[in-house]
Design an enzyme around this catalytic site. Sequence first.
Site, PDB file in Angstrom:
ATOM      1  N   CYS A  80       0.814  -1.218   0.000  1.00  0.00           N
ATOM      2  CA  CYS A  80       0.000   0.000   0.000  1.00  0.00           C
ATOM      3  C   CYS A  80       0.855   1.279   0.000  1.00  0.00           C
ATOM      4  O   CYS A  80       1.377   1.669  -1.030  1.00  0.00           O
ATOM      5  CB  CYS A  80      -0.992  -0.033   1.159  1.00  0.00           C
ATOM      6  N   HIS A 167      -4.050  -5.124   0.681  1.00  0.00           N
ATOM      7  CA  HIS A 167      -3.526  -5.607   1.970  1.00  0.00           C
ATOM      8  C   HIS A 167      -3.660  -7.130   2.083  1.00  0.00           C
ATOM      9  O   HIS A 167      -4.739  -7.636   2.384  1.00  0.00           O
ATOM     10  CB  HIS A 167      -4.286  -4.937   3.125  1.00  0.00           C
ATOM     11  N   GLU A 169      -2.520  -8.970   4.383  1.00  0.00           N
ATOM     12  CA  GLU A 169      -2.590  -9.385   5.790  1.00  0.00           C
ATOM     13  C   GLU A 169      -4.010  -9.421   6.330  1.00  0.00           C
ATOM     14  O   GLU A 169      -4.287 -10.045   7.359  1.00  0.00           O
ATOM     15  CB  GLU A 169      -1.729  -8.452   6.658  1.00  0.00           C
TER      16      GLU A 169
END
Length: 510
Positions: A80, A167, A169
């Site tokens: 990001c 993202h 994660e």
Amino acid sequence: MQHDKVLILDFGSQYTQLIARRVRELNIYSEIHPFNKPPKNVDDYKAVILSGSPMSVRSKDAFHPDLSEIRGKKPMLAVCYGAQYLAHFSGGEVAESNTREYGRANLSFVEEDTFFKNITVGSQVWMSHSDTIKHLPTNAKLLASTHDVQNAAYKIEGESTYAIQFHPEVYHSKDGKQLLENFLVSIANVNPDWTPNAFVQETVEDLQAKLGDDKVVLGLSGGVDSSVAAMLLHKAIGKNLYCIFVNNGLLRKNEFSDVLEQYKGMGLNVKGVDASARFLDALAGLSDPEKKRKAIGNAFIEVFDQEANLIEDVKWLAQGTIYPDVIESVSATGGPSATIKSHHNVGGLPDYMKLKIVEPLRALFKDEVRRVGASMGMDKDLLGRHPFPGPGLAIRILGDITAEKVRILQEVDAVFINGLRDAGLYDKVWQAGAILLPVNSVGVMGDERTYEKCVALRAVESTDGMTADWVNLPYEFLQKTSNVIINKVKGVNRVVYDISSKPPATIEWE
């Protein structure tokens, strides 16, 4: 044994801890450091990940990491903000996005590359940014797009440098774990050998070397962290570990005796100290939540210090500090995450105690603590216990504390928690408890009018307590629980259920 390590440079993203946890789930050791305070020797790390950030790279206040020792020298994944930083300052262009790039998206194009091994077109990813990469940086090759984001992923030719605008994660990125594995294992050649068993073996050896024949004192709380820390120390130094379990009179019903019994079965050297009256005296007349916390903290230190002084030649104080506590304290003292608190477990020892600190869990996240406990054969009921606040029921009794209010709340809490267990709902909830409200309400029992207490029940689901949603408990369960509480707990005639999420509410009421 030396493990391969991954360095995560934090730019203040709310998701940075999640990156570390996802990497750890791959049995790879990861560490978070503020981007402006990197470790002195980056050669100790096999790969580097740049986190996201609430900041814009186009801002005059944009965070500028020094990547001279990393880029082109080590495999690097920029997430990001990191991806936009590489583009903006390396020949590309970042501009404000025309469409709000937030939430779920699906990959519409995927280039064949090791980075996207076993990830196909249509894979769901999670976007969270207001800027977008208009033009890729010099020597970049496009690897993936979504319908709204042309440059969703790219790599730099001639380097092991990869960048993504989404993202991986976050749970909503369905193949995020696969992507991280592709980068860390297949591209960076990181060895996934960070396992609970390896952690136990190495920690026990380290503790033996560090502590020798010294005596260690540990304050047990009955919770997961202090119990696992105690077992690791017990394995390392046996009878030289002295555990003290203080009853502050604000524990759950029968918890003092139940937990002592449980510890006895674990072979720990534990002394139970019933200081209920002392804590209630210290709390007399206090209604302000912070004053209550302070009074409990001071009383605990006095009792603990008194007991510790009865042990001859004790040199160390053991604490159940875990990795999020450490990260939060680092961030609070100079990292980019401005909203994080400092933590009571880190450096919170009064000067006069003069003990050295040992923290066997300071490298672990909560879920890892549980896995380490399981690998040592600890009771699954103890490891599965809900978090319970340090000040205990004092911050679940709004207003001043009396012995009668504690009795009422202990009874209510027991009905609620035991009910969750009996209904098979306990393990589906991250934390649950009851709150005694400072209001009386009118009720009718039999033919008599009553004017008694109101209690609120609270149950939330979460992974780390940083955010939480209220649990949609079945109406039948709530109805039954309410009836049992009102019929069996003298002094209560009304039960309500808290349906607030965090944020904007907090998990506890005080």
